[in-house]
Design a protein around this motif. Structure first.
Motif, PDB file in Angstrom:
ATOM      1  N   PRO A 107       0.644  -1.473  -0.040  1.00 15.23           N
ATOM      2  CA  PRO A 107      -0.025   0.244   0.023  1.00 15.23           C
ATOM      3  C   PRO A 107       0.709   1.530   0.121  1.00 15.23           C
ATOM      4  N   SER A 108       0.400   1.961  -0.880  1.00 10.01           N
ATOM      5  CA  SER A 108       1.071   3.629  -0.141  1.00 10.01           C
ATOM      6  C   SER A 108       0.477   4.739  -0.190  1.00 10.01           C
ATOM      7  N   LYS A 109       0.234   5.868   0.510  1.00  4.41           N
ATOM      8  CA  LYS A 109      -0.831   6.614   0.869  1.00  4.41           C
ATOM      9  C   LYS A 109       0.364   8.073   0.763  1.00  4.41           C
ATOM     10  N   VAL A 110      -0.533   9.123   0.279  1.00  4.65           N
ATOM     11  CA  VAL A 110      -0.363  10.411   0.167  1.00  4.65           C
ATOM     12  C   VAL A 110      -1.176  11.475   1.004  1.00  4.65           C
ATOM     13  N   VAL A 111      -1.019  12.633   0.799  1.00  7.31           N
ATOM     14  CA  VAL A 111      -1.171  12.946   1.671  1.00  7.31           C
ATOM     15  C   VAL A 111      -0.713  14.681   0.875  1.00  7.31           C
ATOM     16  N   ILE A 112      -1.758  15.541   0.482  1.00  7.22           N
ATOM     17  CA  ILE A 112      -2.158  17.058   0.050  1.00  7.22           C
ATOM     18  C   ILE A 112      -2.874  17.835   0.845  1.00  7.22           C
ATOM     19  N   THR A 113      -3.293  18.642  -0.152  1.00  2.58           N
ATOM     20  CA  THR A 113      -3.949  19.862   0.176  1.00  2.58           C
ATOM     21  C   THR A 113      -5.123  20.134  -0.240  1.00  2.58           C
ATOM     22  N   PRO A 114      -6.563  20.589  -0.444  1.00  2.00           N
ATOM     23  CA  PRO A 114      -7.627  20.375  -1.548  1.00  2.00           C
ATOM     24  C   PRO A 114      -7.300  21.601  -2.184  1.00  2.00           C
ATOM     25  N   ILE A 115      -6.070  23.055  -2.041  1.00  2.00           N
ATOM     26  CA  ILE A 115      -6.081  23.692  -3.039  1.00  2.00           C
ATOM     27  C   ILE A 115      -4.952  23.733  -3.911  1.00  2.00           C
ATOM     28  N   VAL A 132      -3.981   4.013  -4.851  1.00  2.00           N
ATOM     29  CA  VAL A 132      -3.370   5.003  -2.685  1.00  2.00           C
ATOM     30  C   VAL A 132      -4.531   5.565  -2.394  1.00  2.00           C
ATOM     31  N   THR A 133      -4.314   5.202  -1.034  1.00  2.00           N
ATOM     32  CA  THR A 133      -4.809   6.351  -0.010  1.00  2.00           C
ATOM     33  C   THR A 133      -4.255   7.646  -0.343  1.00  2.00           C
ATOM     34  N   VAL A 134      -5.420   8.133  -0.336  1.00  2.00           N
ATOM     35  CA  VAL A 134      -5.056  10.230  -0.748  1.00  2.00           C
ATOM     36  C   VAL A 134      -6.249  10.646   0.641  1.00  2.00           C
ATOM     37  N   HIS A 135      -4.635  11.456   1.540  1.00  6.83           N
ATOM     38  CA  HIS A 135      -6.032  12.119   3.092  1.00  6.83           C
ATOM     39  C   HIS A 135      -5.457  13.486   1.738  1.00  6.83           C
ATOM     40  N   GLU A 136      -6.292  14.221   2.533  1.00  8.42           N
ATOM     41  CA  GLU A 136      -6.024  15.830   2.165  1.00  8.42           C
ATOM     42  C   GLU A 136      -6.585  16.968   3.653  1.00  8.42           C
ATOM     43  N   ILE A 137      -5.047  17.594   3.667  1.00  8.53           N
ATOM     44  CA  ILE A 137      -5.137  18.467   5.229  1.00  8.53           C
ATOM     45  C   ILE A 137      -6.270  19.680   4.547  1.00  8.53           C
ATOM     46  N   PRO A 138      -7.197  19.872   6.079  1.00  5.00           N
ATOM     47  CA  PRO A 138      -7.783  21.051   5.352  1.00  5.00           C
ATOM     48  C   PRO A 138      -6.983  22.437   5.856  1.00  5.00           C
ATOM     49  N   VAL A 139      -7.454  23.504   4.957  1.00  2.00           N
ATOM     50  CA  VAL A 139      -6.851  24.857   5.339  1.00  2.00           C
ATOM     51  C   VAL A 139      -7.862  25.631   6.221  1.00  2.00           C
ATOM     52  N   LEU A 144      -4.718  28.765   4.304  1.00  2.00           N
ATOM     53  CA  LEU A 144      -3.179  28.600   5.367  1.00  2.00           C
ATOM     54  C   LEU A 144      -3.197  26.309   6.116  1.00  2.00           C
ATOM     55  N   VAL A 145      -2.661  25.772   5.603  1.00  3.33           N
ATOM     56  CA  VAL A 145      -2.501  24.378   5.764  1.00  3.33           C
ATOM     57  C   VAL A 145      -3.119  24.405   7.433  1.00  3.33           C
ATOM     58  N   LEU A 146      -3.654  23.901   8.071  1.00  2.59           N
ATOM     59  CA  LEU A 146      -3.946  23.441   9.824  1.00  2.59           C
ATOM     60  C   LEU A 146      -2.671  22.639  10.230  1.00  2.59           C
ATOM     61  N   LEU A 147      -1.878  23.087  10.724  1.00  4.61           N
ATOM     62  CA  LEU A 147      -0.816  22.454  11.361  1.00  4.61           C
ATOM     63  C   LEU A 147      -1.230  20.981  12.356  1.00  4.61           C
ATOM     64  N   ASP A 148      -2.524  21.324  13.035  1.00  4.19           N
ATOM     65  CA  ASP A 148      -2.713  20.635  13.839  1.00  4.19           C
ATOM     66  C   ASP A 148      -3.171  19.292  13.513  1.00  4.19           C
ATOM     67  N   LEU A 160       3.841  10.036   1.218  1.00  2.00           N
ATOM     68  CA  LEU A 160       5.261  11.537   0.426  1.00  2.00           C
ATOM     69  C   LEU A 160       3.891  12.161   1.055  1.00  2.00           C
ATOM     70  N   VAL A 161       4.511  13.416   1.557  1.00  2.00           N
ATOM     71  CA  VAL A 161       3.452  14.295   1.158  1.00  2.00           C
ATOM     72  C   VAL A 161       3.631  15.872   0.395  1.00  2.00           C
ATOM     73  N   SER A 162       2.836  16.796  -0.505  1.00  2.72           N
ATOM     74  CA  SER A 162       3.510  16.829  -1.513  1.00  2.72           C
ATOM     75  C   SER A 162       2.659  18.048  -1.116  1.00  2.72           C
ATOM     76  N   ILE A 163       2.494  19.642  -0.392  1.00  2.26           N
ATOM     77  CA  ILE A 163       2.085  20.433  -0.336  1.00  2.26           C
ATOM     78  C   ILE A 163       3.151  21.701  -0.566  1.00  2.26           C
ATOM     79  N   GLN A 164       2.538  22.591  -1.756  1.00  2.00           N
ATOM     80  CA  GLN A 164       2.427  23.629  -2.568  1.00  2.00           C
ATOM     81  C   GLN A 164       3.011  24.949  -1.075  1.00  2.00           C
ATOM     82  N   TRP A 165       4.176  24.905  -2.413  1.00  2.00           N
ATOM     83  CA  TRP A 165       4.020  26.618  -1.581  1.00  2.00           C
ATOM     84  C   TRP A 165       3.227  28.033  -0.983  1.00  2.00           C
TER      85      TRP A 165
END
Ligand SMILES: Cc1ncc(COP(=O)(O)O)c(C=O)c1O
Length: 404
Positions: A107-115, A132-139, A144-148, A160-165
């Motif tokens: 299995p693979s798991k990727v974390v991104i954001t909805p933006i 692949v499991t994909v999770h989105e961190i809300p903003v 701004l990404v919610l760090l919690d 992998l975590v993939s978040i735009q700068w």
């Protein structure tokens, strides 16, 4: 000599219009114009004649020289070493490559954001369809990404975590150091799409635990069709394409020498001019925003309470349809955009603004203005005049049409 309409009369007319000094181009997050020096570097590379960097003869040597000068300039712009820079066909390919390469195992798991940009969102969608499991961190409401939430979603089993700068629509700068630190603390690989950050922020990529960083030349005055993947030494990266040994065998395909010559020159120029450009752009953007806010009642700056890059202003004009507004501005020589350029043919509300909690109607009322080093204060003042005049005209129409 008589002018030849190589691409047909229509394009000739459009091109003349764009080159016209009455046009004010405020869509620099979509793409930027080539700087004359970049043009010059490409012409110089053209003079080499037929030359493949993989060839053993002198023309090949000359091509390899162009490649190596450019790689050095690009590496210096982000504070990396040349052996960690890989040229690709675009920011889109660079993003797809990193996501693809790091999710081969199951299995693979990727974390991104909805933006994220479509090149991440859509690739993540493809990966999801492959299991692949994909999770989105809300903003939050500033984008701004919610760090919690990041703290909970990024687990040691994450591939992998993939978040735009920086966000392409609002200019919001993410707390990349904090996100990278969360990833590092769990032994998770971290990628950032820095297409809108490189050239607008001073970046020393090795100062932050970033494992992969991708970007695109045409956002800082290089040609379209040239992207970059940076990889931290020691991190895994396998090729997405099968082919030759170019780019250390990791990105096969004969190199786009002209694009690479262009991005090299653009990177070298940007590195020298960086602090000055950012200060100048921030002045232009603030001059623009302050004047609009002072003259147009009710206008809201989207992501106005977040740290933003120096050149981006995303404004919501309550009560008017952004598409109609933009069409009028276009006819009056002000070029700007709604949502991202890649999706702007589809009249859907911006996924970025929706994720920030705006309604579809509010998202449709929003327009992005983005500046470059080629804009001047006189253009900003002129644009403000046209925009404020057009806004009150459209608001007047809305009032006239609304039932008594
Ligand atoms: C944040 C972001 N990522 C990726 C890209 C894609 O880059 P390219 O146009 O080189 O494919 C863009 C371009 O709009 C972008 O703004």
């Amino acid at each position: 000599m008589e002018k030849q309409a190589v691409f047909g009369d229509n394009l000739e007319i459009l091109r003349d219009h764009v080159g016209d000094e009455t046009v004010i181009y405020l869509d620099n997050n979509a793409t930027t114009a080539l700087l004359p020096e970049v043009h010059g570097a490409i012409q110089e590379a053209l003079l080499i004649g037929p030359s493949n960097p993989s060839s053993a003869h002198q023309a090949g040597d000359a091509a390899r020289h162009v490649l190596s000068i450019a790689r050095e300039a690009v590496a210096e712009l982000i504070g990396a070493s040349t052996e960690h820079i890989f040229f690709t066909s675009s920011g889109t390919e660079a993003n797809n490559w990193v996501l693809h390469a790091l999710t081969r195992k199951r299995p693979s798991k990727v974390v991104i954001t909805p933006i994220e940009h479509e090149s991440i969102r859509q690739k993540a969608g493809f990966l999801k369809a492959e299991g692949v499991t994909v999770h989105e961190i809300p903003v939050d409401d500033n984008g701004l990404v919610l760090l919690d939430a990041a703290d909970k979603l990024v687990t040691p089993d994450t591939s992998l975590v993939s978040i735009q700068w920086v966000n392409n629509e609002t200019g919001t700068i993410q707390p990349i150091s904090d996100i990278a630190a969360i990833c590092r603390s769990r032994g998770v690989l971290f990628h950032t799409d820095a297409a809108q950050a490189v050239g607008k922020l001073q970046i020393a990529v090795t100062d932050i635990p970033i494992d992969y960083m991708t970007f695109s030349g045409h956002k800082f005055h290089a040609p379209k069709g040239i992207g970059v993947t940076y990889r931290r030494p020691g991190t895994p990266l396998s090729p997405m394409l099968g082919g030759g040994t170019q780019e250390s065998g990791l990105r096969p395909g004969t190199e786009n020498l002209l694009g690479i010559a262009g991005i090299g020159k653009a990177a070298a120029l940007r590195r020298c001019r960086m602090p000055n450009i950012c200060t100048r752009l921030a002045h232009l953007r603030d001059r623009f925003e302050n004047a609009i806010l002072a003259r147009c009642q009710g206008v809201v700056v989207n992501s106005g309470n977040a740290g933003r890059v120096c050149n981006t202003s995303n404004l919501r004009f309550p009560g008017v349809d952004g598409q109609a507004f933009m069409a009028r501005l276009n006819n009056r020589g002000i070029y700007c955009s709604q949502s991202s350029a890649c999706t702007s043919q589809i009249p859907e509300p911006s996924h970025v603004l929706l994720a920030m909690g705006l309604t579809a109607e509010q998202a449709f009322e929003s327009i992005r203005f983005s500046f470059s080093e080629q804009n001047v204060p006189e253009e900003v003042d002129e644009a403000v005049q046209v925009i404020t005049g057009t806004y009150s005209e459209l608001k007047g129409l809305m009032v006239a049409r609304s039932p008594a």
